[in-house]
Design a protein around this motif. Structure first.
Motif, PDB file in Angstrom:
ATOM      1  N   TYR A   1       0.847  -1.350   0.235  1.00  0.00           N
ATOM      2  CA  TYR A   1       0.261  -0.031   0.160  1.00  0.00           C
ATOM      3  C   TYR A   1       1.235   1.521  -0.116  1.00  0.00           C
ATOM      4  O   TYR A   1       0.474   2.127   0.505  1.00  0.00           O
ATOM      5  N   GLY A   2       1.952   0.846  -0.967  1.00  0.00           N
ATOM      6  CA  GLY A   2       3.150   2.439  -1.428  1.00  0.00           C
ATOM      7  C   GLY A   2       3.033   3.036  -0.026  1.00  0.00           C
ATOM      8  O   GLY A   2       3.827   4.568   0.484  1.00  0.00           O
ATOM      9  N   HIS A   3       4.285   1.834   1.084  1.00  0.00           N
ATOM     10  CA  HIS A   3       4.522   2.071   2.228  1.00  0.00           C
ATOM     11  C   HIS A   3       6.004   1.829   2.604  1.00  0.00           C
ATOM     12  O   HIS A   3       6.427   1.017   1.553  1.00  0.00           O
ATOM     13  N   ARG A   4       6.664   2.926   3.305  1.00  0.00           N
ATOM     14  CA  ARG A   4       8.300   2.515   3.100  1.00  0.00           C
ATOM     15  C   ARG A   4       8.723   2.534   4.525  1.00  0.00           C
ATOM     16  O   ARG A   4       8.718   3.437   5.752  1.00  0.00           O
ATOM     17  N   ILE A   5       9.625   1.451   4.973  1.00  0.00           N
ATOM     18  CA  ILE A   5      10.480   1.384   6.257  1.00  0.00           C
ATOM     19  C   ILE A   5      12.033   2.208   6.106  1.00  0.00           C
ATOM     20  O   ILE A   5      12.483   0.925   5.492  1.00  0.00           O
ATOM     21  N   GLN A   6      12.258   2.569   6.499  1.00  0.00           N
ATOM     22  CA  GLN A   6      13.721   2.985   6.721  1.00  0.00           C
ATOM     23  C   GLN A   6      14.640   2.832   7.616  1.00  0.00           C
ATOM     24  O   GLN A   6      14.186   3.667   8.818  1.00  0.00           O
ATOM     25  N   ALA A   7      15.558   2.135   8.616  1.00  0.00           N
ATOM     26  CA  ALA A   7      15.912   1.777   9.208  1.00  0.00           C
ATOM     27  C   ALA A   7      17.528   2.123   9.157  1.00  0.00           C
ATOM     28  O   ALA A   7      18.139   0.962   8.578  1.00  0.00           O
ATOM     29  N   PHE A   8      18.035   2.899  10.415  1.00  0.00           N
ATOM     30  CA  PHE A   8      19.708   3.262  10.192  1.00  0.00           C
ATOM     31  C   PHE A   8      20.165   3.741  11.182  1.00  0.00           C
ATOM     32  O   PHE A   8      19.461   4.005  11.980  1.00  0.00           O
ATOM     33  N   GLN A   9      21.755   3.941  10.816  1.00  0.00           N
ATOM     34  CA  GLN A   9      22.349   4.496  12.158  1.00  0.00           C
ATOM     35  C   GLN A   9      22.822   5.906  11.154  1.00  0.00           C
ATOM     36  O   GLN A   9      23.462   6.033  10.131  1.00  0.00           O
ATOM     37  N   ALA A  10      23.681   6.891  11.576  1.00  0.00           N
ATOM     38  CA  ALA A  10      23.779   8.823  11.261  1.00  0.00           C
ATOM     39  C   ALA A  10      24.531   8.908  13.008  1.00  0.00           C
ATOM     40  O   ALA A  10      24.737   8.519  13.798  1.00  0.00           O
ATOM     41  N   SER A  11      25.606   9.615  12.618  1.00  0.00           N
ATOM     42  CA  SER A  11      26.459   9.977  12.988  1.00  0.00           C
ATOM     43  C   SER A  11      26.063  11.568  14.000  1.00  0.00           C
ATOM     44  O   SER A  11      25.265  12.339  12.702  1.00  0.00           O
ATOM     45  N   VAL A  12      25.363  12.855  15.046  1.00  0.00           N
ATOM     46  CA  VAL A  12      24.882  13.206  15.141  1.00  0.00           C
ATOM     47  C   VAL A  12      25.661  13.952  16.198  1.00  0.00           C
ATOM     48  O   VAL A  12      26.077  13.504  17.047  1.00  0.00           O
ATOM     49  N   GLY A  13      25.222  15.389  16.233  1.00  0.00           N
ATOM     50  CA  GLY A  13      26.255  16.352  17.275  1.00  0.00           C
ATOM     51  C   GLY A  13      26.146  15.965  18.678  1.00  0.00           C
ATOM     52  O   GLY A  13      24.777  15.689  18.670  1.00  0.00           O
ATOM     53  N   ASP A  14      26.223  17.097  19.932  1.00  0.00           N
ATOM     54  CA  ASP A  14      25.835  17.255  21.429  1.00  0.00           C
ATOM     55  C   ASP A  14      24.722  18.326  20.776  1.00  0.00           C
ATOM     56  O   ASP A  14      24.455  19.075  20.181  1.00  0.00           O
ATOM     57  N   GLY A  15      24.681  18.173  22.185  1.00  0.00           N
ATOM     58  CA  GLY A  15      22.893  19.226  22.807  1.00  0.00           C
ATOM     59  C   GLY A  15      23.478  20.712  22.341  1.00  0.00           C
ATOM     60  O   GLY A  15      22.339  21.157  22.762  1.00  0.00           O
ATOM     61  N   THR A  16      24.209  20.715  22.845  1.00  0.00           N
ATOM     62  CA  THR A  16      25.126  22.537  23.097  1.00  0.00           C
ATOM     63  C   THR A  16      25.537  23.243  21.194  1.00  0.00           C
ATOM     64  O   THR A  16      25.727  23.767  20.887  1.00  0.00           O
ATOM     65  N   THR A  17      25.372  21.612  20.709  1.00  0.00           N
ATOM     66  CA  THR A  17      25.284  22.918  19.065  1.00  0.00           C
ATOM     67  C   THR A  17      23.967  22.488  18.250  1.00  0.00           C
ATOM     68  O   THR A  17      22.396  21.567  18.674  1.00  0.00           O
ATOM     69  N   ALA A  18      23.714  22.795  16.991  1.00  0.00           N
ATOM     70  CA  ALA A  18      22.051  23.421  16.808  1.00  0.00           C
ATOM     71  C   ALA A  18      22.126  21.476  16.094  1.00  0.00           C
ATOM     72  O   ALA A  18      23.260  21.001  15.644  1.00  0.00           O
ATOM     73  N   GLY A  19      21.558  20.687  15.643  1.00  0.00           N
ATOM     74  CA  GLY A  19      20.672  19.460  15.234  1.00  0.00           C
ATOM     75  C   GLY A  19      21.597  19.143  13.808  1.00  0.00           C
ATOM     76  O   GLY A  19      21.902  20.236  13.498  1.00  0.00           O
ATOM     77  N   SER A  20      21.652  17.829  13.840  1.00  0.00           N
ATOM     78  CA  SER A  20      22.740  17.880  12.478  1.00  0.00           C
ATOM     79  C   SER A  20      21.549  17.385  11.492  1.00  0.00           C
ATOM     80  O   SER A  20      20.871  16.678  11.471  1.00  0.00           O
ATOM     81  N   TRP A  21      21.896  17.095  10.161  1.00  0.00           N
ATOM     82  CA  TRP A  21      20.740  17.460   8.485  1.00  0.00           C
ATOM     83  C   TRP A  21      21.066  15.737   8.603  1.00  0.00           C
ATOM     84  O   TRP A  21      22.716  15.099   8.354  1.00  0.00           O
ATOM     85  N   ILE A  22      20.290  14.732   8.540  1.00  0.00           N
ATOM     86  CA  ILE A  22      20.440  13.523   8.668  1.00  0.00           C
ATOM     87  C   ILE A  22      19.284  13.786   6.953  1.00  0.00           C
ATOM     88  O   ILE A  22      18.347  13.092   6.787  1.00  0.00           O
ATOM     89  N   PRO A  23      20.213  12.538   6.150  1.00  0.00           N
ATOM     90  CA  PRO A  23      20.095  12.511   4.985  1.00  0.00           C
ATOM     91  C   PRO A  23      19.278  10.799   4.745  1.00  0.00           C
ATOM     92  O   PRO A  23      20.227  10.374   5.809  1.00  0.00           O
ATOM     93  N   PHE A  24      18.247  10.875   4.320  1.00  0.00           N
ATOM     94  CA  PHE A  24      17.459   9.260   4.496  1.00  0.00           C
ATOM     95  C   PHE A  24      18.420   8.845   3.049  1.00  0.00           C
ATOM     96  O   PHE A  24      18.570   9.357   2.150  1.00  0.00           O
ATOM     97  N   PRO A  25      18.375   7.115   3.402  1.00  0.00           N
ATOM     98  CA  PRO A  25      18.866   6.606   2.152  1.00  0.00           C
ATOM     99  C   PRO A  25      18.351   6.991   0.762  1.00  0.00           C
ATOM    100  O   PRO A  25      18.762   6.482  -0.061  1.00  0.00           O
ATOM    101  N   VAL A  26      17.366   6.884   1.112  1.00  0.00           N
ATOM    102  CA  VAL A  26      16.622   6.734  -0.172  1.00  0.00           C
ATOM    103  C   VAL A  26      15.742   7.475   0.001  1.00  0.00           C
ATOM    104  O   VAL A  26      14.742   7.638   1.291  1.00  0.00           O
ATOM    105  N   ALA A  27      14.812   8.371  -0.866  1.00  0.00           N
ATOM    106  CA  ALA A  27      13.809   9.589  -0.689  1.00  0.00           C
ATOM    107  C   ALA A  27      12.781   9.514  -0.674  1.00  0.00           C
ATOM    108  O   ALA A  27      12.584   8.134  -1.365  1.00  0.00           O
ATOM    109  N   PHE A  28      11.968   9.710   0.335  1.00  0.00           N
ATOM    110  CA  PHE A  28      10.029  10.275  -0.034  1.00  0.00           C
ATOM    111  C   PHE A  28       9.739  10.293  -1.139  1.00  0.00           C
ATOM    112  O   PHE A  28       9.829  10.954  -1.558  1.00  0.00           O
TER     113      PHE A  28
END
Length: 371
Positions: free
Chosen positions: A292-319
């Motif tokens: 029915y046209g849905h997709r799950i993406q489960a992956f790991q990515a590197s993120v920053g800490d709480g003292t900085t702005a959030g990290s932009w995390i691209p998806f493996p495949v675009a929705f």
């Protein structure tokens, strides 16, 4: 008279026998004055007396009877009477009855209108078979042998005259067999009578055998008595293992190696392989396509800490549109029990921002959205 009936008796094979050494003599009760001991009465002596009496009784034609203690006397009378009769007539006479199961009925034998005839107890038993009488009604052994040989020669000639294409019971037919016309073909049949319910009967069938090579194929009918019939196809390969296919009443065709056979009707609710591949196939093991046209993406990515702005995390495949669910959490690399707050925001079809409270490193991310 009968053999000894008492505890600890044995069979004739185990009975004591007379010793092979020693001097035969007579028994004594012994003499205390002279110091002469009494003679013991051994088992073999008792056996010898029994056998002597038993032999006389049975040779006279009588059967041992434990309730009759006059049998030895009866036997001696019979033997003496038989000897007297033989001496009187000069040959051994025929005795009527005298044996258990035989009667002493009067027998009349003489020539009648049909030949040598017999009456027993006044009842006519017919003409006795004589050689002349039998030869006029029955064939002799040489005549039977000649007839059998003639039949065998005729069968052999018939077989040869039509190129060995006639089957003979118990023999082997060679060459091809052709059945033409509107006929029933080859029929093999068997009547089992009245078999018990819930038993199995394998009826005769047709077989193709690779002689000397181990392969066999059989086609036959099987009955589960009281339940149903089934057609069986049986194959034995070079390994010696049998494979069966059963065509049964009211059931699917079954293959002993691969189970029930599927039908086109069974595929009505199935998705073609091409459609399945188009809907669910993916070359990225981090991506799971759903119906029915849905997709799950489960992956790991590197993120920053709480003292900085959030990290932009691209998806493996675009929705194809904005995700409907997204979440990030620590993967346990150096975090404490309180290091579990992750802020996910700004999601698009391409990616999203992830900002942990006080963590820097790898995070687990799950996103669900439209394909």
């Amino acid at each position: 008279m009968d053999l000894l009936i008492a505890p600890n008796t044995v069979t004739a094979e185990d009975a004591d026998k007379a010793p092979t050494t020693g001097t035969p003599g007579y028994a004594t009760d012994g003499n205390p004055i002279t110091g002469t001991p009494r003679t013991p009465f051994p088992a073999y002596a008792w056996n010898a007396i029994q056998i002597e009496f038993k032999t006389v009784i049975e040779q006279s034609g009588l059967t041992l009877n434990r309730s009759d203690n006059t049998q030895l006397y009866q036997a001696i009378q019979k033997i003496v009477a038989a000897g007297a009769s033989e001496a009187a007539v000069g040959y051994t006479p025929v005795e009527q009855g005298g044996i258990n199961g035989l009667t002493s009925d009067k027998i009349n034998i003489g020539n009648g209108s049909g030949g040598l005839s017999a009456y027993i107890a006044g009842n006519y038993y017919g003409v006795l078979a004589t050689q002349n009488w039998a030869s006029s009604l029955f064939a002799t052994q040489p005549a039977l042998s000649a007839e059998a040989q003639s039949r065998s020669d005729a069968d052999a000639n018939l077989q040869n005259n039509i190129n060995d294409r006639v089957w003979k019971g118990g023999d082997t037919m060679t060459g091809a067999l052709t059945i033409e016309g509107n006929t029933a073909g080859v029929v093999v049949q068997y009547n089992p009578g009245s078999p018990a319910t819930d038993t199995y009967i394998n009826y005769p069938g047709l077989a193709s055998i690779a002689e000397g090579r181990g392969g066999e194929f059989h086609c036959q009918l099987q009955e589960h008595v009281g339940y149903k019939f089934a057609g069986l196809l049986s194959l034995r390969g070079s390994s010696g293992t049998w494979r069966y296919m059963s065509i049964s009443e009211g059931a699917r065709i079954n293959d002993s190696d691969y189970g029930d056979v599927a039908y086109t009707a069974d595929l009505a609710g199935c998705v073609p392989a091409a459609t399945y591949a188009a809907d669910f196939a993916t070359s990225d093991n981090r991506v799971i396509n759903l119906p029915y046209g849905h997709r799950i993406q489960a992956f790991q990515a590197s993120v920053g800490d709480g003292t900085t702005a959030g990290s932009w995390i691209p998806f493996p495949v675009a929705f194809s549109g904005t995700p409907v669910f997204y979440q990030a959490n620590s993967n346990g690399n150096g975090d404490g029990a309180t290091d579990t707050d992750y802020w996910c925001y700004g999601a698009t079809a391409m990616g999203m921002y992830v900002r942990p409270r006080n963590h820097a490193g790898s995070a687990n991310i799950i996103v669900i959205g439209p394909t």
